[in-house]
Motif scaffolding. Structure first.
Motif, PDB file in Angstrom:
ATOM      1  N   LEU A 134       0.834  -1.200   0.000  1.00 20.91           N
ATOM      2  CA  LEU A 134       0.000   0.000   0.000  1.00 20.91           C
ATOM      3  C   LEU A 134       0.871   1.254   0.000  1.00 20.91           C
ATOM      4  CD1 LEU A 134      -2.796  -1.036   2.551  1.00 20.91           C
ATOM      5  CD2 LEU A 134      -2.710  -1.393   0.073  1.00 20.91           C
ATOM      6  N   ARG A 135       1.946   1.227   0.778  1.00 17.98           N
ATOM      7  CA  ARG A 135       2.876   2.366   0.785  1.00 17.98           C
ATOM      8  C   ARG A 135       3.528   2.530  -0.578  1.00 17.98           C
ATOM      9  NH1 ARG A 135       4.994  -0.056   5.406  1.00 17.98           N
ATOM     10  NH2 ARG A 135       7.072  -0.128   4.466  1.00 17.98           N
ATOM     11  N   ASP A 136       3.837   1.406  -1.222  1.00 16.90           N
ATOM     12  CA  ASP A 136       4.461   1.455  -2.541  1.00 16.90           C
ATOM     13  C   ASP A 136       3.519   2.092  -3.565  1.00 16.90           C
ATOM     14  OD1 ASP A 136       6.610   0.664  -4.458  1.00 16.90           O
ATOM     15  OD2 ASP A 136       5.024  -0.615  -5.275  1.00 16.90           O
ATOM     16  N   ALA A 137       2.232   1.724  -3.518  1.00 15.42           N
ATOM     17  CA  ALA A 137       1.250   2.305  -4.436  1.00 15.42           C
ATOM     18  C   ALA A 137       1.109   3.808  -4.194  1.00 15.42           C
ATOM     19  CB  ALA A 137      -0.101   1.612  -4.271  1.00 15.42           C
ATOM     20  N   ALA A 138       1.067   4.195  -2.922  1.00 16.13           N
ATOM     21  CA  ALA A 138       0.960   5.618  -2.588  1.00 16.13           C
ATOM     22  C   ALA A 138       2.187   6.382  -3.082  1.00 16.13           C
ATOM     23  CB  ALA A 138       0.795   5.790  -1.083  1.00 16.13           C
ATOM     24  N   ASP A 139       3.363   5.795  -2.922  1.00 13.86           N
ATOM     25  CA  ASP A 139       4.598   6.448  -3.372  1.00 13.86           C
ATOM     26  C   ASP A 139       4.588   6.666  -4.884  1.00 13.86           C
ATOM     27  OD1 ASP A 139       5.611   6.584  -0.820  1.00 13.86           O
ATOM     28  OD2 ASP A 139       6.827   4.764  -0.997  1.00 13.86           O
ATOM     29  N   LYS A 140       4.093   5.686  -5.627  1.00 15.98           N
ATOM     30  CA  LYS A 140       4.039   5.809  -7.085  1.00 15.98           C
ATOM     31  C   LYS A 140       3.101   6.940  -7.503  1.00 15.98           C
ATOM     32  CE  LYS A 140       5.094   0.955  -8.138  1.00 15.98           C
ATOM     33  NZ  LYS A 140       4.552  -0.330  -8.667  1.00 15.98           N
ATOM     34  N   ILE A 141       1.957   7.028  -6.829  1.00 13.94           N
ATOM     35  CA  ILE A 141       0.993   8.082  -7.160  1.00 13.94           C
ATOM     36  C   ILE A 141       1.548   9.451  -6.782  1.00 13.94           C
ATOM     37  CG2 ILE A 141      -1.286   9.019  -6.596  1.00 13.94           C
ATOM     38  CD1 ILE A 141      -2.263   6.127  -6.304  1.00 13.94           C
ATOM     39  N   MET A 142       2.189   9.540  -5.625  1.00 18.96           N
ATOM     40  CA  MET A 142       2.763  10.823  -5.204  1.00 18.96           C
ATOM     41  C   MET A 142       3.869  11.267  -6.153  1.00 18.96           C
ATOM     42  SD  MET A 142       2.753  10.804  -1.012  1.00 18.96           S
ATOM     43  CE  MET A 142       3.446   9.167  -0.772  1.00 18.96           C
ATOM     44  N   ALA A 143       4.616  10.310  -6.690  1.00 17.23           N
ATOM     45  CA  ALA A 143       5.668  10.648  -7.654  1.00 17.23           C
ATOM     46  C   ALA A 143       5.057  11.242  -8.918  1.00 17.23           C
ATOM     47  CB  ALA A 143       6.489   9.409  -7.985  1.00 17.23           C
ATOM     48  N   LEU A 144       3.918  10.706  -9.345  1.00 14.49           N
ATOM     49  CA  LEU A 144       3.239  11.230 -10.529  1.00 14.49           C
ATOM     50  C   LEU A 144       2.594  12.586 -10.252  1.00 14.49           C
ATOM     51  CD1 LEU A 144       1.546   7.946 -11.854  1.00 14.49           C
ATOM     52  CD2 LEU A 144       3.523   9.133 -12.826  1.00 14.49           C
ATOM     53  N   LEU A 145       2.116  12.775  -9.035  1.00 20.15           N
ATOM     54  CA  LEU A 145       1.503  14.058  -8.675  1.00 20.15           C
ATOM     55  C   LEU A 145       2.543  15.172  -8.624  1.00 20.15           C
ATOM     56  CD1 LEU A 145      -0.953  12.928  -5.845  1.00 20.15           C
ATOM     57  CD2 LEU A 145      -1.609  14.027  -7.994  1.00 20.15           C
TER      58      LEU A 145
END
Length: 289
Positions: A134-145
């Protein structure tokens, strides 16, 4: 901690995918719940305070020992301050303290046996302890944001009304419906979020396009924009909530619906915990800041 988290379909549309009226109680519980370690990183939490799941041998040993100790084994307390728990010898000598006063409570008081003190964790602790995937998914989205701001807009369950005996509509949060509408949000956050910023929105509002008016000033982003990242990962809405919570916490400016403490930025001044005082809803901008 409990070994499983309830994801009942009443409040989670992804909770039960296959339901049978012939299933027994244990089967229904398994279908409407998920394992706690699929949500939280137990090893990471244990670096701060050791975790014992309620299906572990350690937990059975604690319960067995507390039963053998009788009155000195466990106490279910409620409304008792940490000072009283620390200074009253009756409590300080107990093996286990349940602060919610419910024998079925999931979370027990953490105690340091060396200095008899409770471990007080901040509200921000548990949200950061999400499972690695879940942290990994959040990190990927934050990187795109990239560089972004975020707002959490809680409506749905909090803006419900009921009629009094005169047929007049009343609510527990009189300003919340107004304060979480796009036109007011624009007015409220303009002093915190400059025009042109990317604004991530997490909300339980179900009306499609409800927040679209905010696009006149901001570049809007939602978790639904990142389905390619989320769909392979999330299995229920609670996991989605946990990922969104991490994204909210990673924003440059994070605006909550309600204040958690005095330093928080919030959309409304209504208290999160109401005293059950049903009031007339306020929709005019006259009282707004």
């Amino acid at each position: 901690m409990p070994s499983r988290m309830c994801i009942n379909p009443i409040h989670n549309k992804k909770g039960i995918l296959h339901h049978s009226d012939n299933s027994n109680t244990e089967e229904r519980w398994a279908e409407s719940s998920c394992s706690m370690d699929s949500l939280y990183d137990m090893d990471l939490i244990s670096e701060t305070v050791p975790v014992i799941l309620d299906n572990s041998k350690d937990w059975y040993q604690v319960l067995s020992t507390s039963m053998k100790l009788g009155a000195r084994g466990v106490a279910h307390v409620e409304g008792i301050s940490r000072v009283d728990l620390k200074e009253n010898s009756h409590y300080s000598n107990l093996l286990l303290i349940n602060r919610t006063a419910s024998p079925l409570s999931w979370f027990m008081e953490c105690k340091d046996r060396n200095n008899r003190s409770a471990i007080a964790l901040p509200y921000s602790f548990l949200p950061t302890m999400a499972a690695d995937r879940l942290r990994d998914a959040a990190d990927k989205i934050m990187a795109l944001l990239g560089d972004y701001d975020a707002i959490h807009v809680r409506r749905g369950d909090k803006i419900k009304t009921r009629n009094d005996r005169f047929g007049v509509s009343r609510t527990l949060h009189p300003h919340l419906d107004r304060d979480t509408r796009p036109e007011f949000i624009l007015h409220k956050i303009e002093k915190w979020v400059p025009p042109g910023r990317t604004l991530f929105i997490a909300s339980n509002e179900k009306t499609p396009g409800f927040f679209s008016p905010l696009a006149v000033r901001y570049k809007l982003a939602y978790s639904s924009n990142y389905s390619m990242i989320l769909d392979p990962v999330i299995e229920n809405n609670y996991e989605l909530f946990m990922i969104e919570r991490l994204i909210l916490m990673g924003a440059k400016t994070f605006i909550r619906t309600f204040k958690e403490d005095d330093t928080d930025l919030s959309l409304t001044e209504d208290p999160k915990k109401n005293t059950k005082s049903w009031q007339l809803p306020v929709y005019t901008m006259d009282e707004a800041e």
